[in-house]
Each structure stands twice: as C-alpha cells, then as structure tokens.
Design an enzyme around this catalytic site. Sequence first.
Site, PDB file in Angstrom:
ATOM      1  N   ASP A 328     -73.945  -7.302 -22.684  1.00 42.65           N
ATOM      2  CA  ASP A 328     -73.906  -8.615 -23.326  1.00 42.65           C
ATOM      3  C   ASP A 328     -74.996  -9.533 -22.796  1.00 42.65           C
ATOM      4  OD1 ASP A 328     -71.743  -7.878 -24.884  1.00 42.65           O
ATOM      5  OD2 ASP A 328     -70.253  -8.650 -23.484  1.00 42.65           O
ATOM      6  N   GLU A 329     -75.438  -9.262 -21.574  1.00 37.33           N
ATOM      7  CA  GLU A 329     -76.502 -10.071 -20.965  1.00 37.33           C
ATOM      8  C   GLU A 329     -77.836  -9.328 -21.000  1.00 37.33           C
ATOM      9  OE1 GLU A 329     -76.080 -13.126 -20.095  1.00 37.33           O
ATOM     10  OE2 GLU A 329     -73.938 -13.070 -20.570  1.00 37.33           O
ATOM     11  N   ILE A 330     -77.958  -8.351 -21.905  1.00 40.51           N
ATOM     12  CA  ILE A 330     -79.145  -7.513 -22.132  1.00 40.51           C
ATOM     13  C   ILE A 330     -79.612  -6.759 -20.892  1.00 40.51           C
ATOM     14  CG2 ILE A 330     -79.910  -8.852 -24.131  1.00 40.51           C
ATOM     15  CD1 ILE A 330     -82.132 -10.048 -22.420  1.00 40.51           C
TER      16      ILE A 330
END
Length: 383
Positions: A328-330
Amino acid sequence: MENKRPLCKYGDKCFRKNQNHLKNFEHSSNQSNNENLNLKTENQELSDKSEKLDLLTKKYENCIEQNENLDKIEKFDLSKISDLKIFVAEINKMEMPDDFFQFLEFCKSLNESDPKYALIDIGIELTGIFDLIIRGYKLDYRVHARYFLDPPEFQTVLKVLNSPSDAHFGYFRDDPDELPVFVAISEPKLDCKINIRSDNLFGALNWYIDELISGRSYKIESCMEKVKKIKASFDLWCEKLKSSKSFSLSVKTPRIKSREKKVNAKTFHSAGIVVPLDSNGFGYREIPETYEKQKQLFRIFCDKNKEAKKHANDRIQEIITLIQFANDEIDYGMGLEFGLNMFCYGDVGLHKFVKILLPVTYELLGRSLYAEIISEHLKIRKL
C-alpha cells in the site's frame, strides 16, 4: 474540467489503498478496493486449508517437465524467418542480448550441423531458448529448461552434462523488459545460490574453461587436449570479435559493479533483487526477520509437527500482512524478497504462500511476464 490522470492498469479491479496512487491514477469504481480486499481475505483463508496443498502436491507429482521428450515436438520452419532477433523476442517475450547470437555463431564455427552440441568436449550443451533458434521447437519457453530452483529472473541457456550438482548457466535480468545484467551459474544440488560469472556468455564460458583446465572445481571426461583445443578456438574467436564487438571476459565487469550498488537485498540466492526507489525512498523495506530466522521459520512450517507448524504459519501470515501494508505504501521489494526466499528454500509446502506473494508483487512492479513464469513454474515444480 477534463480529468487528465492516467488510467490505472488494474482499472476497477485495483486493490491498492495508497492515497498517492489513488490521487495520481484514474479508477472507474471507488468500490473496487474493498471488493478486492475481501477477495484476498477469502483466497488467503482457502490457501490455509491443507486439502488445497494436497491437491497441488499431486499435480506436481503427476506432471511432465518440458526438459525431456523433445523429439516429438512440433517445430517452426526456421528457413522462413527473416529477422531472427525479432522472432526470438516475440516467442521468448524478452529481447536477447548480442552476445547470445554471437555465441551461437561461435558454436556454429565448431559444429555447423549441430551447434547444440558444439561444446560437448567440455561437457556443455546449449539449451533453453537456444532450442528455438537451433531446432525450432515450439515450446513454452517460460518453463522450458527451467530447473527447480530457477527464479523467474534466471533463464537457463547452457547445461553442464553429467553434472553431479546439476550445474547450468543462465542469463539474469531484474526486469523482463530490460536486457540481462549478468550470466551466472546455478548448482541446485549444492544450494540455491546464483553465482555471477560475467555479464555475457563469452565471459562465463571463459571462466568455466579456465576452471576445467585448472581442475579446481570441475572435472571433465574428455581428455585435456580436447579442452585446450576448444580453448584455442574460443580465444581465436574472441580475438576476431574485438574488431567489431568486444565482450568482456572478466568475472566482475563495470556493469556488474554498477548493479551491485542498486541491490536492495541479497535474498537466499545471493544474486539480490533490484526494485526502483522513488525520490522519497519508497520501493523497499526490510523483512522483520533475519535470513537465519526465516529459514528456521520455513523449516518448522514444513515439519510434520502440527503444533509447531501452526506457530510458524501464524508468523508467516503476520509477515504477509506486513507485506500487504508495504504494498500500500509502494514498498513492493519486501514481498519480492520474502516470496523469492520462500521459493529458494525449495519446499513445495511453501508454494501456497509463494502463490499469494510473487504473482501479485511482479504485477505491482510492472513485471507481468515474471508473474506468468512463476505461476506456470509452480504448476510443474516438483522434487
């Protein structure tokens, strides 16, 4: 005002929650994230069932690997191919480097009628994608000549015959859309290591011939005179190449040194992973367990002790949850590292986790071909 944001390639099926991603890419449905998260939860619960693992294991035992029984395979008519490089790229789904084609020409100079076995006197057989341009075999080259411990990044092209360690050489590329970064040797009956030998096939073969002559690590059934004859022909060919294209014969070239600086994590196979980092440093985060702890965790999970297995399963699931947060935070590198470590541990009992992690991670990284390769490999992977 017209929305000029690029479309997310997953469209309304995107499951990413990262706000920067949602802001920068257009999605056709705001409901897709929750739907996909629910689907992931259901799939994860299903994958925990031992019945699924048993079914998968039976498939592995019953399948036939594509490394054998090639005589009856349908073939392309190579005489009708006008551009060999384009043809190979289309079938292979990856571009092959110049040294690959030059290496074939060298082998033809030794044995025009059957270059596949041109290096038989030093115990080398050309395989993998070479079978396309030498024999014209119509095969699934995503898995052809793919050994048990070969990750998607590694593509076997040379096989060491009668090797007690199943030694084989292959190209390694971090991204299927890029050219290989080096050529390495793998010896899966010893360990899962991918050992870098040069950034091209000529350099790798030069290293191997020197090893044969010195007798340090490898032995050959052929007499040493035949080995030295191949070496003389090889040296002469490399000398001729200098006037047009020169390939380094060094083990550690500037190109390899440059990549070493970009490696995010070594992984169990030691060749490492390289994932892009943005200006804020997002792209990779560490797994909250050392490699020794991870191996211990995998060993316990694959053990028959049900109570210990449950504790190991719980910890693995915790790490997978952390990986989902990282995605989700790459920080896609975390899932890539953990998934590859599970793959390289070499136990089919871990396949259910590998199937959860690696295909998704490769897709997130834009390496869709590797998602295909790992999925197809797991279908036929067996001990």
